[in-house]
Design an enzyme around this catalytic site. Structure first.
Site, PDB file in Angstrom:
ATOM      1  N   PHE A   1      20.749 -49.946 -12.960  1.00  0.00           N
ATOM      2  CA  PHE A   1      20.352 -49.750 -11.572  1.00  0.00           C
ATOM      3  C   PHE A   1      18.949 -50.302 -11.398  1.00  0.00           C
ATOM      4  CE2 PHE A   1      18.339 -46.930  -8.373  1.00  0.00           C
ATOM      5  CZ  PHE A   1      19.271 -46.924  -7.344  1.00  0.00           C
TER       6      PHE A   1
ATOM      7  N   GLY B   1       6.817 -48.179  -7.611  1.00  0.00           N
ATOM      8  CA  GLY B   1       7.512 -47.092  -8.268  1.00  0.00           C
ATOM      9  C   GLY B   1       7.838 -46.004  -7.256  1.00  0.00           C
ATOM     10  N   SER B   2       6.811 -45.193  -6.930  1.00  0.00           N
ATOM     11  CA  SER B   2       7.022 -44.124  -5.946  1.00  0.00           C
ATOM     12  C   SER B   2       7.242 -44.688  -4.541  1.00  0.00           C
ATOM     13  CB  SER B   2       5.812 -43.187  -5.924  1.00  0.00           C
ATOM     14  OG  SER B   2       5.730 -42.475  -7.136  1.00  0.00           O
TER      15      SER B   2
ATOM     16  N   ILE C   1      14.186 -50.203 -16.348  1.00  0.00           N
ATOM     17  CA  ILE C   1      15.601 -50.122 -16.003  1.00  0.00           C
ATOM     18  C   ILE C   1      16.399 -49.662 -17.220  1.00  0.00           C
ATOM     19  CG2 ILE C   1      17.570 -51.360 -15.040  1.00  0.00           C
ATOM     20  CD1 ILE C   1      14.981 -51.127 -13.231  1.00  0.00           C
TER      21      ILE C   1
ATOM     22  N   ARG D   1      19.257 -37.223  -9.589  1.00  0.00           N
ATOM     23  CA  ARG D   1      18.294 -36.121  -9.718  1.00  0.00           C
ATOM     24  C   ARG D   1      19.007 -34.792  -9.892  1.00  0.00           C
ATOM     25  NH1 ARG D   1      15.158 -38.392  -4.602  1.00  0.00           N
ATOM     26  NH2 ARG D   1      13.906 -39.930  -5.724  1.00  0.00           N
TER      27      ARG D   1
ATOM     28  N   ARG E   1      10.336 -18.060 -40.065  1.00  0.00           N
ATOM     29  CA  ARG E   1       9.017 -18.423 -40.593  1.00  0.00           C
ATOM     30  C   ARG E   1       8.171 -17.170 -40.833  1.00  0.00           C
ATOM     31  NH1 ARG E   1       5.729 -22.205 -43.036  1.00  0.00           N
ATOM     32  NH2 ARG E   1       3.619 -22.109 -42.193  1.00  0.00           N
TER      33      ARG E   1
ATOM     34  N   GLU F   1      12.860 -41.001 -11.429  1.00  0.00           N
ATOM     35  CA  GLU F   1      13.698 -40.422 -10.368  1.00  0.00           C
ATOM     36  C   GLU F   1      12.872 -39.538  -9.446  1.00  0.00           C
ATOM     37  OE1 GLU F   1      17.360 -40.546 -10.558  1.00  0.00           O
ATOM     38  OE2 GLU F   1      17.533 -41.510 -12.514  1.00  0.00           O
TER      39      GLU F   1
ATOM     40  N   PHE G   1       2.006 -38.626   2.366  1.00  0.00           N
ATOM     41  CA  PHE G   1       1.969 -39.918   1.664  1.00  0.00           C
ATOM     42  C   PHE G   1       2.518 -41.064   2.490  1.00  0.00           C
ATOM     43  CE2 PHE G   1       5.781 -37.640   0.456  1.00  0.00           C
ATOM     44  CZ  PHE G   1       6.787 -38.585   0.541  1.00  0.00           C
TER      45      PHE G   1
END
Lengths: 260, 386
Positions: free
Chosen positions: B131, B139-140, B165, B245, B270, B365, B385
């Site tokens: 994909f 990216g974002s 990828i 996601r 332990r 993701e 944003f």
């Protein structure tokens, strides 16, 4: 010619988890633990499926057990079994091996089948008695400890595991076969198989329905567990230091165990 | 296994089929994957040999309908992702990419011919997909992508670079997203197409049992029927990410459960100062916090799954669960690492492998930050944003 196969399965406490015994009933605790299709029976289901698929027949999965045992039947159906038979009755609690064999024999009577496949023994009780009793009750030949199974021309042929190797043993159909863990690599259920399994029929039968009221289960015990002892602690292993003869010593050790 | 990390009996809420899916995938992972993952992780390879078995079980596109897929519930897909990632995030990623990021867009946005050609082949594992959305500089903010597609006669010419990828070098088919004059569109680009090249990204310290690549598109010509006809605009690739996601929400729990189990077993065995370290209060605090976070995450995942099965799950609900479950899984992994002491850094134990993987899962993701701000926007109505 289609070959129809019955496979007998048992649901047991997950053998990969630590087992607990109930000192009062002298039986494995089944509450609060994961219950699974006996891993030994998975080999039986796989063997049954291979025979039926090769011959265009169908596999019927039979189990005796409490209500939750239907999950083990469903797992076998999701591997590819066609239908299930589940014998469930409060009177069957704490059944012994002979009762179990009687119930299985009565449940499969009236079913058209050419072959019955069982695991060699349950992984929890490990008596290994049920398949032989089942064959006797049905008047069928028993081929036990098969590490290879082939069915053709009205007979079943197996390689019977022995200490030294194997014997080739044959019997006419219908017959009862028990299989060892070495016979195959059981398939994982496919997700499609899981989806289809919920639409497959699982017949629910009581003791009365199979004509065994009062003749199986607690009212007809022939065996009793009278005492329990913890297994002896395993002895420490032997360390072989290799001074040039290490390989020889290991070979001798394995020969002593009859594994080579 | 199950009982110790199912503190609130979430398993009782599953259907019989969902429980069977869980036990089947759990056993597959235990028997076939866990024995080999550490070596693959060390060598930086994905165990391709298990792909036919993953396909035979039917894990690729398992929650899609038709074309050979099993048509299972979203919760069934979720529990499968959990068990896969109990093995390794790279294994879950492989299945996520194949099913949610490649088969899903073909299933939803593809032509009938595209579906017939690719879905059965991908379901059976004969064709592997990747994909291509993320780019070196986007990216974002995928809406800013630099990859372009322009018409030439009836063909499309693609130019651009995709990076990070998963499965890029393994893939027979890449779903590539590019900007056209009409907006963002999706294209199916086959391996071997002239002008298309995949280059593996090396020197990774995370997701080492997974193949990560860069896709280079240089005057890459594809015919018109490679365009996904139903995919119009950025919402198409984002819908794929929502699917994937959802798998991560459950998968992160699987990684956390593996770390918790490992830490619990270790703490009981332990001995320091003549007693198991599980008996020390600080260790118990860690274990209590780990199990609490796993339990909260299970409840989030389960209810999200049921909402999704009813067609009611919103993107921002998925954001909340992805944000929470990955963040907490990473914290569980770090706590587990501290319980294992020096052994915690070894590949002999699964903990540091999961911890390093989860650093990737935290970012891909949708980063932790972007999911937080998506939630912030949903709460306040003000985007921080955009």
């Amino acid at each position: 010619m289609a070959i129809n196969v019955v496979v007998c399965v048992k649901q047991i406490p997950d053998p990969s988890a630590p087992a607990r015994l109930d000192p009062a009933s002298k039986r494995l605790v089944r509450e609060g633990v994961d219950l699974v299709l006996d891993p030994g029976d998975e080999h039986a289901v796989e063997a049954a499926l291979q025979v039926a698929e090769g011959a265009g027949g169908e596999v019927t999965v039979v189990s005796m057990g409490p209500a939750r045992a239907v999950d083990a039947i469903r797992r076998a159906l999701s591997m590819g079994g066609a239908r299930g038979i589940h014998v469930q009755d409060p009177a069957l609690q704490n059944s012994d091996a002979l009762s179990t064999a009687r119930v299985l024999a009565a449940a499969v009577k009236g079913q058209p089948f050419d072959l019955i496949v069982c695991g060699q023994e349950s992984t929890d009780g490990s008596t290994g008695a049920v398949p032989g009793q089942l064959a006797e009750l049905l008047g069928l030949p028993l081929l036990s400890f098969a590490r290879k199974l082939s069915v053709e021309e009205g007979k079943a042929s197996i390689h019977r595991q022995t200490d030294e190797g194997y014997d080739v043993v044959e019997a006419p159909l219908p017959a009862v076969v028990t299989v060892t863990g070495g016979i195959n690599d059981p398939r994982y259920p496919s997700l499609r198989g899981i989806m289809q399994s919920k639409n497959k029929e699982v017949r629910q039968l009581t003791l009365e329905a199979i004509g065994l009221s009062g003749k199986a289960g607690e009212k007809a015990l022939t065996q009793e567990v009278v005492d329990l002892q913890p297994a002896q602690a395993r002895k420490a292993g032997r360390v072989i230091e290799d001074k040039g003869e290490g390989a020889r010593e290991i070979v001798d050790f394995l020969a002593e165990l009859k594994v080579i | 296994m199950a009982a110790a990390t199912d503190f609130y009996c979430v398993q009782d809420l599953l259907t019989d089929e969902e429980r069977l899916v869980q036990s089947t995938v759990a056993r597959f992972v235990e028997e076939r994957f866990l024995p080999i993952v550490a070596d693959h992780y060390e060598r930086g390879t994905f165990p391709l040999e298990i792909v036919p078995e993953l396909a035979r079980i039917g894990l690729f596109g398992m929650h899609l309908q038709g074309y050979g897929a099993a048509g299972m519930s979203n919760v069934a897909y979720g529990v499968a992702c959990q068990e896969l990632e109990r093995g390794d995030s790279g294994l879950r990623s492989f299945v996520s990419v194949q099913g949610s990021l490649c088969m899903f867009p073909i299933h939803r946005y593809g032509s009938e011919a595209q579906k017939q050609r690719w879905l059965p082949a991908m379901q059976s594992g004969e064709a592997i997909g990747c994909f291509g959305l993320t780019e070196p500089d986007f990216g974002s903010n995928p809406g800013g992508m630099a990859t372009r597609a322009r018409r030439d006669g009836s063909d499309w010419i693609l130019d651009g670079t995709k990076r990070w990828i998963t499965n890029g070098n393994l893939a027979h088919i890449a779903v590539v997203w590019a900007r056209t004059e009409q907006g963002i569109r999706g294209f199916l680009v086959e391996r071997g197409t002239r002008g298309f090249e995949a280059r593996e990204i090396h020197h990774k310290l995370s997701m080492r049992a997974s193949v990560t690549s860069e896709l280079l598109l240089e005057s890459c010509r594809v015919p018109a029927d490679c365009e996904l006809p139903g995919a119009q605009g950025l919402k198409a690739p984002l819908s794929c990410l929502n699917e994937a996601r959802f798998g991560i929400v459950w998968g992160a729990l699987g990684a956390a459960i593996a770390c918790y189990q490992s830490a619990l077993d270790y703490a009981k065995a332990r001995v320091q100062f003549d007693r198991p370290i599980a008996g020390f209060q600080l260790t118990q605090l860690k274990l209590a916090n780990m199990l609490t976070e796993i339990t909260k995450g299970q409840l989030l995942a389960f209810q999200l799954g049921r909402l999704k099965d009813q067609g009611k799950a919103t993107a921002v609900q998925i954001s909340m669960a992805k944000m929470n479950n990955v963040r907490e899984a990473l914290e569980v992994a770090r706590l587990a690492r501290s319980i294992l002491g020096a052994n915690g850094i070894s590949l002999e134990y699964p903990v540091m492998r999961h911890m390093a993987n989860l650093e990737t899962v935290l970012t891909y993701e949708g980063t932790q930050e972007v999911h937080t701000l998506a939630l912030g926007e949903a709460i306040t109505g003000i985007s921080a944003f955009k």
